[in-house]
Write a protein that holds these residues in place. Structure first.
Motif, PDB file in Angstrom:
ATOM      1  N   THR A   1      31.939  38.185  50.205  1.00 32.48           N
ATOM      2  CA  THR A   1      31.288  39.014  49.503  1.00 32.48           C
ATOM      3  C   THR A   1      29.876  38.714  48.942  1.00 32.48           C
ATOM      4  OG1 THR A   1      32.260  37.597  47.190  1.00 32.48           O
ATOM      5  CG2 THR A   1      33.418  39.198  47.987  1.00 32.48           C
TER       6      THR A   1
ATOM      7  N   GLY B   1      27.469  44.424  35.983  1.00 32.56           N
ATOM      8  CA  GLY B   1      28.099  43.629  36.837  1.00 32.56           C
ATOM      9  C   GLY B   1      29.809  43.601  36.807  1.00 32.56           C
ATOM     10  N   SER B   2      29.925  43.511  35.590  1.00 37.22           N
ATOM     11  CA  SER B   2      31.587  43.546  35.260  1.00 37.22           C
ATOM     12  C   SER B   2      32.348  44.895  36.074  1.00 37.22           C
ATOM     13  CB  SER B   2      32.030  43.307  33.942  1.00 37.22           C
ATOM     14  OG  SER B   2      31.567  42.121  33.380  1.00 37.22           O
TER      15      SER B   2
ATOM     16  N   ASP C   1      33.615  44.893  29.326  1.00 37.68           N
ATOM     17  CA  ASP C   1      33.580  44.710  30.788  1.00 37.68           C
ATOM     18  C   ASP C   1      33.008  46.340  31.517  1.00 37.68           C
ATOM     19  OD1 ASP C   1      34.309  42.218  30.967  1.00 37.68           O
ATOM     20  OD2 ASP C   1      36.341  42.767  31.553  1.00 37.68           O
TER      21      ASP C   1
ATOM     22  N   GLU D   1      23.410  47.704  40.552  1.00 40.34           N
ATOM     23  CA  GLU D   1      24.315  46.396  40.728  1.00 40.34           C
ATOM     24  C   GLU D   1      25.003  46.644  41.942  1.00 40.34           C
ATOM     25  OE1 GLU D   1      25.534  42.610  39.407  1.00 40.34           O
ATOM     26  OE2 GLU D   1      24.151  44.050  38.172  1.00 40.34           O
TER      27      GLU D   1
ATOM     28  N   SER E   1      32.505  44.758  39.687  1.00 38.31           N
ATOM     29  CA  SER E   1      33.728  43.972  39.942  1.00 38.31           C
ATOM     30  C   SER E   1      35.024  44.621  40.017  1.00 38.31           C
ATOM     31  CB  SER E   1      33.697  42.814  39.160  1.00 38.31           C
ATOM     32  OG  SER E   1      32.875  41.718  39.646  1.00 38.31           O
TER      33      SER E   1
ATOM     34  N   TYR F   1      38.828  47.726  47.218  1.00 41.07           N
ATOM     35  CA  TYR F   1      39.133  46.891  48.349  1.00 41.07           C
ATOM     36  C   TYR F   1      40.566  46.680  48.811  1.00 41.07           C
ATOM     37  CZ  TYR F   1      38.654  43.073  51.551  1.00 41.07           C
ATOM     38  OH  TYR F   1      38.934  42.292  52.657  1.00 41.07           O
TER      39      TYR F   1
ATOM     40  N   ARG G   1      35.259  33.632  49.912  1.00 45.07           N
ATOM     41  CA  ARG G   1      36.051  33.194  48.839  1.00 45.07           C
ATOM     42  C   ARG G   1      37.572  33.275  49.231  1.00 45.07           C
ATOM     43  NH1 ARG G   1      35.025  37.954  44.987  1.00 45.07           N
ATOM     44  NH2 ARG G   1      36.914  37.211  44.410  1.00 45.07           N
TER      45      ARG G   1
ATOM     46  N   PHE H   1      35.218  47.136  42.670  1.00 46.43           N
ATOM     47  CA  PHE H   1      35.391  46.626  44.069  1.00 46.43           C
ATOM     48  C   PHE H   1      36.822  46.132  44.138  1.00 46.43           C
ATOM     49  CE2 PHE H   1      35.714  42.951  46.779  1.00 46.43           C
ATOM     50  CZ  PHE H   1      34.885  43.376  47.695  1.00 46.43           C
ATOM     51  N   ILE H   2      37.547  45.647  43.216  1.00 56.00           N
ATOM     52  CA  ILE H   2      39.018  45.239  43.746  1.00 56.00           C
ATOM     53  C   ILE H   2      39.787  46.231  43.561  1.00 56.00           C
ATOM     54  CG2 ILE H   2      38.734  43.038  42.445  1.00 56.00           C
ATOM     55  CD1 ILE H   2      40.306  44.076  39.950  1.00 56.00           C
TER      56      ILE H   2
ATOM     57  N   GLN I   1      27.927  45.279  44.901  1.00 58.99           N
ATOM     58  CA  GLN I   1      28.865  44.257  45.667  1.00 58.99           C
ATOM     59  C   GLN I   1      29.324  44.609  46.763  1.00 58.99           C
ATOM     60  OE1 GLN I   1      31.703  42.663  42.549  1.00 58.99           O
ATOM     61  NE2 GLN I   1      33.109  41.564  44.076  1.00 58.99           N
TER      62      GLN I   1
ATOM     63  N   LEU J   1      26.905  39.757  46.065  1.00 59.02           N
ATOM     64  CA  LEU J   1      26.843  40.472  44.699  1.00 59.02           C
ATOM     65  C   LEU J   1      25.532  40.278  43.980  1.00 59.02           C
ATOM     66  CD1 LEU J   1      28.982  39.068  42.095  1.00 59.02           C
ATOM     67  CD2 LEU J   1      28.979  38.052  44.155  1.00 59.02           C
TER      68      LEU J   1
END
Length: 470
Positions: free
Chosen positions: A327, A156-157, A151, A265, A160, A167, A318, A163-164, A267, A329
């Motif tokens: 979102t 991309g992973s 990851d 990438e 993410s 955020y 979502r 992002f979390i 997001q 992405l």
């Protein structure tokens, strides 16, 4: 060569009213709620069980234990070893899968109708007699640690994960990986998994959906017989679902440096509604499709077709247990990172009045026409029923949403869009840090550049006898 005149172009009829299948309902003696969907002609049945066990209930220092538990659920019981269980499932043509999510645990079994009794027996055996052998848990811990490394290497992973972390409030479970971090997973022992299994795997508050051709099948009798060995625990109280609180400093840009990256990438996200929004969920399905849910949607029309920045970016609303997100992405060519970010944010800053009747009507028509196809399989029907149950919603939610989409007035969609816009966007980019100055020049707020995390040089695969990493 003789030319043949084309006939008139066929007209696409307006979508007719459609309803989600209505189930037969039962409650077993142990309190398990059952939704049975008779779908003639579908002889591979889908049985899906949703158990409310939100990830917020994991011990903080053992996050990831829920994922290890579901991965090991069929890897040894009091009656069968992992190999014996695998042989039984294969011999009967039974597929058993388990997964975790924000709201709880989902266990799915697919089987042909004549093997339903055997499938139910094996399912209940896993729910009540799983032993979580030390060797199997150690192996799944190693696999999860390898996944974590992957990851962090995948753009991309990695986007993410950042992002979390950016955020969500740091005290909220949603800010951390669902499968746990390297630090927490490394601590998980087989006994930790057994303890968590004993604490959360109860029928109280759970829902079982059975979908397929049930003609001539005494499904209620079979379920009562199979699940009588899974007793109720009246004192069991699932942990509350995480609130999903947004961090106070979430409205900023984080650029994760990957020197020499030829793509960036990205997001982007902001607050969104839950499925219980007072305007209904229908407008948000339409908006998701119109803005970023299809190749002809606004984002792709500009960034892919007109400017050639990307192969595609997807965006949409979502829902979560509490509230939700919007979102977007995807990835863009590295040399146009600044231009692509600027163009994407300009699109997302649109006002409801900027959305045309044509694009909203097209999106609504597509969503309404394709709804029967999206729920044409027993797996999709059972899965939706369980997902709704974990959100404490009934299956009529789908019918009401599709009817709302079918009759949606564009102005309602515009109002829905404006209700959730205005907060500063959270933007995460994974690409070369040389773009940082250009991103700052956009004037979109604070820009933080961070280094791509490095994985340990040696994979921590050695374990002691207790199943913890040495």
């Amino acid at each position: 060569m003789r030319q043949v005149a084309a006939g008139p172009r066929p007209e696409v009829a307006e979508p007719a009213p459609w309803s989600f299948p209505e189930p037969s309902r039962a409650t077993l003696p142990n309190g398990l709620r059952v939704r049975a969907f008779d779908m003639p002609g579908q002889h591979v049945l889908s049985i899906q069980l949703g158990i409310p066990a939100p990830l917020a209930g994991e011990p903080r220092d053992l996050e990831g234990v829920a994922l290890i538990m579901v991965r090991c659920l069929d890897l040894g019981t009091q009656r069968h070893t992992a190999d014996e269980m695998a042989e039984l499932l294969a011999r009967k043509g039974i597929a058993l899968h388990s997964a975790i999510g924000e709201r709880g645990v989902v266990v799915q079994v697919d089987t042909i109708s004549r093997n339903l009794p055997a499938a139910l027996d094996l399912l209940v055996e896993c729910l009540t007699e799983a032993t979580f052998p030390d060797a199997e848990v150690r192996r799944e811990v190693r696999h999860r640690l390898a996944d974590i490394g992957q990851d962090r290497a995948d753009p991309g992973s990695l986007a993410s994960l950042h992002f979390i972390e950016t955020y969500f409030d740091q005290g909220d479970r949603a800010s951390r990986p669902a499968g746990g971090s390297r630090e927490t997973v490394s601590r998980i022992s087989a006994q930790d998994v057994r303890d968590y299994y004993a604490r959360v795997m109860h029928p109280d508050g759970a829902t079982l959906a059975v979908a397929g051709d049930l003609t001539g099948i005494p499904w209620e009798e079979l379920l009562e017989r199979a699940f009588r060995s899974w007793p109720s625990n009246p004192d069991h109280r699932p942990a509350p679902a995480p609130r999903g609180l947004r961090a106070a400093h979430a409205g900023r840009i984080v650029l994760v440096d990957r020197p020499g990256a030829v793509q960036t990438e990205l997001q982007v996200g902001g607050p969104g509604p839950g499925r219980s929004d007072e305007l209904g969920w229908g407008p948000y399905q339409v908006l998701s499709f119109a803005v970023g849910g299809a190749p002809q949607a606004r984002i792709d029309r500009v960034l892919r077709e007109e400017r050639g920045y990307t192969y595609g970016i997807r965006a949409g609303f979502r829902p979560r247990s509490h509230g939700g997100l919007f979102t977007a992405l995807g990835s863009v060519r590295g040399e146009v990172t600044v231009e692509a970010v600027e163009a994407l944010l300009q699109i997302l800053d649109l006002q409801g009045e900027d959305l045309t009747d044509a694009e909203l009507n097209h999106a609504a028509g597509y969503q309404a026409r394709t709804a029967p196809g999206r729920f044409a399989t027993c797996e999709a029907v059972a899965g939706e029923a369980v997902s709704l149950a974990l959100d404490e919603l009934d299956v009529d939610f789908v019918t009401r949403t599709v009817n709302q989409v079918r009759t949606l007035q564009p102005q309602v969609a515009r109002e829905a869009w404006d209700r959730h816009r205005g907060a500063p966007w959270t933007v995460v980019l994974v690409g070369d840090a040389q773009h940082a100055d250009g991103i700052r020049a956009l004037g979109r707020g604070q820009v933080d550049v961070v280094a791509q995390p490095r994985e340990p040089s040696a994979s921590p695969s050695r374990t002691d006898d207790a199943g913890t990493l040495a």
